[in-house]
Design a protein around this motif. Sequence first.
Motif, short mmCIF file in Angstrom:
data_model
loop_
_atom_site.label_atom_id
_atom_site.label_comp_id
_atom_site.label_asym_id
_atom_site.label_seq_id
_atom_site.Cartn_x
_atom_site.Cartn_y
_atom_site.Cartn_z
N TYR A 53 0.84 -1.20 0.00
CA TYR A 53 0.00 0.00 0.00
C TYR A 53 0.87 1.26 0.00
CZ TYR A 53 -2.70 3.86 1.93
OH TYR A 53 -3.25 5.10 2.15
N VAL A 54 1.91 1.25 0.85
CA VAL A 54 2.81 2.40 0.92
C VAL A 54 3.53 2.59 -0.41
CG1 VAL A 54 4.86 3.34 2.05
CG2 VAL A 54 3.12 2.19 3.42
N ALA A 55 4.01 1.48 -1.00
CA ALA A 55 4.77 1.57 -2.24
C ALA A 55 3.92 2.03 -3.41
CB ALA A 55 5.39 0.21 -2.56
N ASN A 56 2.61 1.74 -3.37
CA ASN A 56 1.74 2.03 -4.51
C ASN A 56 0.74 3.15 -4.22
OD1 ASN A 56 2.75 -0.19 -6.10
ND2 ASN A 56 1.61 -1.55 -4.74
N TRP A 57 0.99 3.97 -3.19
CA TRP A 57 -0.03 4.93 -2.77
C TRP A 57 -0.41 5.91 -3.87
CZ3 TRP A 57 -0.60 10.19 -2.66
CH2 TRP A 57 -1.74 10.64 -2.01
N SER A 58 -1.72 6.17 -3.93
CA SER A 58 -2.26 7.24 -4.77
C SER A 58 -3.57 7.67 -4.14
CB SER A 58 -2.48 6.76 -6.21
OG SER A 58 -3.54 5.83 -6.27
#
Length: 529
Positions: A503-508
């Motif tokens: 989630y952190v790596a792909n946040w938008s």
Amino acid sequence: MADDANSTSQREYSIDLDMSSLTGGFESETLFNDYPAAGEMKPRVPAPTRLDEAYRHEFELLDTRESLKDGRPARVSDTLLRRSLALSDIFGVAAAFLLTTALSPNISFDITTVAILVLVVPVMKLIELYDRDATLIHKTTLDDVPRIIAASMAFTLVAFSARDLVNDGPIYNDAVSMLLLCASMTVFVTLFRRTTRTVVRSMTPEERLLVIGGSEETEQLQYRLERTATINAVVIARVPIAFAELSYGPSRLLSRPRDLEREIRAHQIDRVVIMPGQRHSNEVADLIRTIRSIGVKLNVLPNAGDAIGNVTLTDDVAGIQMVAIRDTEMSASSRALKRTMDIVGAFFGLLLLAPLLIGVAIAIKLDSRGTVLYRQKRIGRDGKTFEMLKFRSMVTGADAQKSELQHLSEGEGMFKIEDDPRVTRVGAFIRATSIDELPQLVNILRGQMSLVGPRPLVPEEDAAITGWYRRRSQITPGATGVWQLLGKVRIPIDEMAKLDYMYVANWSLWSDIKILTRTVTHVVLRRGL
């Protein structure tokens, strides 16, 4: 949150990919040793009636239900879904025009409307709103919304521009009607698409999957498929790929494409899922090409997925294809945007839910002795400790009984009991409906939590997170997240940490909106969107 943002410039890393390994132009001595070279005639070899005894056990059947054998082919189901979505889009746009016509005296259902209805399917096809479902196992409507909004804006501009050209007036002579048409078109098309997917899913058989990979990964996939209402797929069989599972080395079945194809056809496999683990990229590329030559759908779990997520861009460097990986550190503007959404959402949430909060507080007080709120130490952003608020759902002194009930815990690395004897009568209700989490809106206003984010862990659980997964603490923990959407699924703490890291790596911002929408659907309707 903008004050806490890292001021360092965004970094970009690149991974050089040998694209030829996926597109052809190489020889293989393992997976293609029984196929003729290019230009040669295929030898006419009688097909064996069953698998060779040495490797027939490699094809492990996991689901032999007779009800799964009489369904229509997956490609027929895909065609039905595409055509149904096309009809739903036309009806959705037409419904939006009818509503706008009824509410606005300046708008009429005329030849311009008919022309737009004719263009609906070609435009939706152009922006790839029909073909992606056939490629995916999980077909969701929320992922369509950005493109639906863009199409609605385009149709609205065309409709009003055409009318203004005919009437020789300004384009924006009725801004309210334009806004109404665009908004209603987005809502109707989205709702009609969701309904269509639900209906078609109930009418079509489950997609039959063959997993090529380890038993542990296969069981995990089965577990997720069974507990996700919006996925219509079942794992039928598995072929091991890891050396550890086969005493004689690499899979012999995977080295015989014709026999593998025969088994896929015999068991009516619709899609193959490759979960290779830590295998050499050339072997995986060979396997991908073999499956594609058979003509079934294909999904691959990449080795680098845990490290890079999907925050990638294709980078063509003078003809050399690379994948550029964006830095996972949120920019100051992203943190400010996320914080703004948190403040607005928490403020209006508390305002609208005030009567419910007061009623629950009274019920808790009447049901059992003790405080209304339960305060527990949790680990927040950057490892800082804070007190998370919840409505008290257990008897007073529940924490003191924790050691006595440790043997009943069902969570791996986390203390979780399905039917906890410490839960009160009111507590059971507010837990089942997630009402006990609502006081966390106060934590959100204080900046200790976010609407969406990683799960806030107690210190003991946080200490178990090591390595790269500690980067989950870069973002403020959330009242909901990917873990919340799993409902009652008990997952190990390392798997939960992986979800949080991804989630952190792909946040938008859009990912947060999707999680919030799905959380509301999950809590209120007890199902996914």
